[in-house]
Write a protein that holds these residues in place. Structure first.
Motif, PDB file in Angstrom:
ATOM      1  N   VAL A 252      -3.269   3.591  -3.755  1.00 35.72           N
ATOM      2  CA  VAL A 252      -2.227   4.555  -3.417  1.00 35.72           C
ATOM      3  C   VAL A 252      -2.719   5.915  -3.878  1.00 35.72           C
ATOM      4  N   ARG A 253      -2.708   6.884  -2.955  1.00 30.77           N
ATOM      5  CA  ARG A 253      -3.154   8.230  -3.301  1.00 30.77           C
ATOM      6  C   ARG A 253      -2.052   9.232  -2.988  1.00 30.77           C
ATOM      7  N   PHE A 254      -2.025  10.297  -3.768  1.00 29.56           N
ATOM      8  CA  PHE A 254      -1.038  11.359  -3.607  1.00 29.56           C
ATOM      9  C   PHE A 254      -1.768  12.661  -3.300  1.00 29.56           C
ATOM     10  N   TRP A 255      -1.218  13.425  -2.337  1.00 29.98           N
ATOM     11  CA  TRP A 255      -1.900  14.613  -1.846  1.00 29.98           C
ATOM     12  C   TRP A 255      -0.964  15.810  -1.852  1.00 29.98           C
ATOM     13  N   ASP A 256      -1.535  16.974  -2.149  1.00 28.54           N
ATOM     14  CA  ASP A 256      -0.874  18.248  -1.904  1.00 28.54           C
ATOM     15  C   ASP A 256      -1.447  18.755  -0.584  1.00 28.54           C
ATOM     16  N   ILE A 257      -0.611  18.798   0.457  1.00 31.86           N
ATOM     17  CA  ILE A 257      -1.130  19.093   1.797  1.00 31.86           C
ATOM     18  C   ILE A 257      -1.572  20.547   1.959  1.00 31.86           C
ATOM     19  N   ARG A 258      -1.378  21.375   0.928  1.00 36.44           N
ATOM     20  CA  ARG A 258      -1.886  22.751   0.966  1.00 36.44           C
ATOM     21  C   ARG A 258      -3.348  22.810   0.540  1.00 36.44           C
ATOM     22  N   ASN A 259      -3.802  21.779  -0.168  1.00 32.80           N
ATOM     23  CA  ASN A 259      -5.196  21.708  -0.617  1.00 32.80           C
ATOM     24  C   ASN A 259      -5.604  20.241  -0.631  1.00 32.80           C
ATOM     25  N   THR A 260      -6.238  19.803   0.444  1.00 31.98           N
ATOM     26  CA  THR A 260      -6.492  18.374   0.640  1.00 31.98           C
ATOM     27  C   THR A 260      -7.926  17.975   0.287  1.00 31.98           C
ATOM     28  N   SER A 261      -8.627  18.816  -0.437  1.00 33.17           N
ATOM     29  CA  SER A 261     -10.012  18.488  -0.772  1.00 33.17           C
ATOM     30  C   SER A 261     -10.110  17.285  -1.708  1.00 33.17           C
ATOM     31  N   LYS A 262      -9.047  17.069  -2.497  1.00 29.87           N
ATOM     32  CA  LYS A 262      -9.035  15.953  -3.440  1.00 29.87           C
ATOM     33  C   LYS A 262      -7.595  15.519  -3.692  1.00 29.87           C
ATOM     34  N   SER A 263      -7.392  14.231  -3.862  1.00 29.12           N
ATOM     35  CA  SER A 263      -6.046  13.739  -4.155  1.00 29.12           C
ATOM     36  C   SER A 263      -5.617  14.189  -5.544  1.00 29.12           C
ATOM     37  N   ILE A 264      -4.318  14.358  -5.738  1.00 26.82           N
ATOM     38  CA  ILE A 264      -3.821  14.804  -7.041  1.00 26.82           C
ATOM     39  C   ILE A 264      -3.561  13.632  -7.984  1.00 26.82           C
ATOM     40  N   LYS A 265      -3.543  12.416  -7.430  1.00 29.72           N
ATOM     41  CA  LYS A 265      -3.358  11.230  -8.282  1.00 29.72           C
ATOM     42  C   LYS A 265      -3.768  10.004  -7.477  1.00 29.72           C
ATOM     43  N   GLU A 266      -4.256   8.991  -8.168  1.00 32.63           N
ATOM     44  CA  GLU A 266      -4.646   7.741  -7.516  1.00 32.63           C
ATOM     45  C   GLU A 266      -4.195   6.559  -8.371  1.00 32.63           C
ATOM     46  N   ILE A 267      -3.683   5.519  -7.702  1.00 29.35           N
ATOM     47  CA  ILE A 267      -3.238   4.297  -8.385  1.00 29.35           C
ATOM     48  C   ILE A 267      -3.957   3.111  -7.759  1.00 29.35           C
ATOM     49  N   SER A 268      -4.452   2.197  -8.585  1.00 26.06           N
ATOM     50  CA  SER A 268      -5.196   1.027  -8.097  1.00 26.06           C
ATOM     51  C   SER A 268      -4.659  -0.240  -8.757  1.00 26.06           C
ATOM     52  N   ASP A 269      -3.406  -0.559  -8.498  1.00 27.76           N
ATOM     53  CA  ASP A 269      -2.785  -1.723  -9.131  1.00 27.76           C
ATOM     54  C   ASP A 269      -2.576  -2.898  -8.178  1.00 27.76           C
ATOM     55  N   HIS A 270      -2.993  -2.767  -6.917  1.00 25.70           N
ATOM     56  CA  HIS A 270      -2.910  -3.884  -5.968  1.00 25.70           C
ATOM     57  C   HIS A 270      -4.292  -4.510  -5.802  1.00 25.70           C
ATOM     58  N   THR A 271      -4.299  -5.782  -5.443  1.00 27.77           N
ATOM     59  CA  THR A 271      -5.560  -6.504  -5.282  1.00 27.77           C
ATOM     60  C   THR A 271      -5.871  -6.818  -3.827  1.00 27.77           C
ATOM     61  N   HIS A 272      -5.017  -6.365  -2.901  1.00 24.70           N
ATOM     62  CA  HIS A 272      -5.253  -6.583  -1.472  1.00 24.70           C
ATOM     63  C   HIS A 272      -4.631  -5.420  -0.711  1.00 24.70           C
ATOM     64  N   TRP A 273      -4.654  -5.495   0.620  1.00 29.84           N
ATOM     65  CA  TRP A 273      -4.137  -4.413   1.458  1.00 29.84           C
ATOM     66  C   TRP A 273      -2.722  -4.004   1.044  1.00 29.84           C
ATOM     67  N   ILE A 274      -2.480  -2.698   1.090  1.00 29.16           N
ATOM     68  CA  ILE A 274      -1.138  -2.179   0.816  1.00 29.16           C
ATOM     69  C   ILE A 274      -0.476  -1.827   2.150  1.00 29.16           C
ATOM     70  N   TRP A 275       0.717  -2.378   2.356  1.00 30.91           N
ATOM     71  CA  TRP A 275       1.420  -2.213   3.633  1.00 30.91           C
ATOM     72  C   TRP A 275       2.521  -1.157   3.585  1.00 30.91           C
ATOM     73  N   ALA A 276       3.046  -0.858   2.415  1.00 35.83           N
ATOM     74  CA  ALA A 276       4.203   0.037   2.356  1.00 35.83           C
ATOM     75  C   ALA A 276       4.218   0.835   1.055  1.00 35.83           C
ATOM     76  N   VAL A 277       4.655   2.091   1.156  1.00 29.60           N
ATOM     77  CA  VAL A 277       4.954   2.920  -0.007  1.00 29.60           C
ATOM     78  C   VAL A 277       6.288   3.609   0.253  1.00 29.60           C
TER      79      VAL A 277
END
Length: 382
Positions: A252-277
């Motif tokens: 799961v990644r979080f973005w500021d759409i005014r500056n998309t060069s890098k995500s502002i936060k990342e979460i890696s707590d799932h072990t398979h495909w993520i279908w919904a946020v």
């Protein structure tokens, strides 16, 4: 009074299912719509209501012949919703969309005996078809205008994003504009409507792009937002310019759409495909995610939310009680993993009535109602 902290309420469909939505127009009840997905049997729409005092789920069941691939509740009228479904004929399979009206259910009838309202409806009720969305192209998803203006809606197809306008009384709709995407790459996978302005974000392969539906121009682009397919998008309802994304890379990644060069936060707590946020619409420091690892994760993302707490460094002059208060404030991290599902969890949705109640749906037809842990709730409101 019975303490239901930590308890789970489960509702089982007779068929497989993958789409769930909150009845966002009904702010007085915990209501959700679920659509079944059976290839060989008659399908159904289940209107679920969670009663917190009795700690039970009641339902009204509606007839819907085709398998439901997406469902979108009207943000202003609780009886209206779109479904996207596959329609079979002798020569081909087409993906269509239809606007439906539920009418008055048994549980909503004031003349119904209170005991009967808590009894699941055994027979399916009819749905009233308002209109079918025109066009032969595959329709994957319908997005309502989140500002509750109810003038426009958007349909997402494989390689086209169409903007539609309702006529009076929702009797039909006309096409206003279309955004076409090259077919050389993969099809559009998902989309979300920005609640702060007339902007649609779409996921295509591993990238995310934004489009202004008034000027018909591109607003942002995030190449390689994920290393594989983007499956889920959701705009922060309380903090403009922030969007969450997730996909097959289990992140799961979080973005500021005014500056998309890098995500502002990342979460890696799932072990398979993520279908919904899904952001909590009242407290955007809470986020739900679900995936093919059969899990639902509740995350605290307070550091990038509209409720960011600023703490000072250690100060010898602070009392012990003051530090206890700081420690009790919300912090970033996994609040809880809910593992009551035994199959891929395709959908999650927050209640429009109670900000601490949410529902999740797995492919085996199990809908589960959970609540934010009391400890986390008190950290937020106190």
């Amino acid at each position: 009074m019975v303490d239901n902290e930590g308890r789970t309420c489960v509702y089982g469909l007779r068929h497989q299912a993958r789409c769930l939505t909150s009845v966002v127009a009904d702010v007085d009840h915990n209501k959700f719509l679920v659509g079944s997905q059976s290839l060989r049997r008659e399908n159904e729409i289940h209107l679920l209501e969670f009663h917190e005092d009795e700690f039970e789920i009641t339902s009204s069941v509606f007839q819907h012949s085709e398998e439901v691939w997406d469902i979108a509740a009207c943000p202003l009228q609780s009886d209206l919703f779109f479904t996207c479904y596959k329609k079979f004929d002798s020569n081909s399979t087409k993906s269509k969309a239809n606007l439906w009206s539920m009418g008055k259910t048994i549980s909503e009838d004031p003349e119904t005996n209170p005991q009967d309202r808590r009894t699941q409806v055994a027979t399916s009720l009819p749905l009233e078809s308002i209109f079918e969305v025109d066009g032969d192209a595959t329709i994957k998803k319908i997005l309502w205008d989140p500002k509750k203006v109810l003038t426009n809606f958007v349909s997402i197809h494989d390689y086209v994003l169409n903007v539609w306008s309702f006529d009076d009384q929702f009797a039909s709709a006309k096409l206003l504009s279309a955004f076409e995407f090259p077919s050389s790459a993969g099809p559009l996978a998902t989309g979300a409507w920005n609640p702060h302005k007339p902007e649609i974000a779409v996921g295509k392969d591993g990238s995310i792009s934004g489009w202004d539906i008034k000027s018909q121009s591109q607003t942002f682009n995030i190449n390689e937002a994920h290393s594989i397919l983007v499956r889920a998008l959701d705009f922060n309802p309380n903090k403009p310019n922030q969007i969450a994304s997730a996909g097959d890379d289990r992140k799961v990644r979080f973005w500021d759409i005014r500056n998309t060069s890098k995500s502002i936060k990342e979460i890696s707590d799932h072990t398979h495909w993520i279908w919904a946020v899904a952001y909590n619409r009242f407290h955007d420091q809470l986020l739900l995610s679900s995936g093919s690892d059969c899990q639902v994760n509740l995350q605290s993302i307070v550091s990038i939310s509209s409720a960011t707490f600023q703490y000072n460094d250690y100060d010898d002059n602070k009392s012990e009680d003051e530090y206890k208060e700081i420690i009790s404030k919300p912090t970033d991290g996994l609040v809880r993993t809910y593992d009551q599902h035994e199959d891929s969890v395709y959908s999650v949705a927050w209640s429009a009535h109670d900000p601490w109640v949410f529902c999740s749906l797995s492919y085996d037809g199990r809908a589960v109602i959970n609540r934010v842990p009391r400890e986390e709730k008190y950290k937020i409101i106190l």
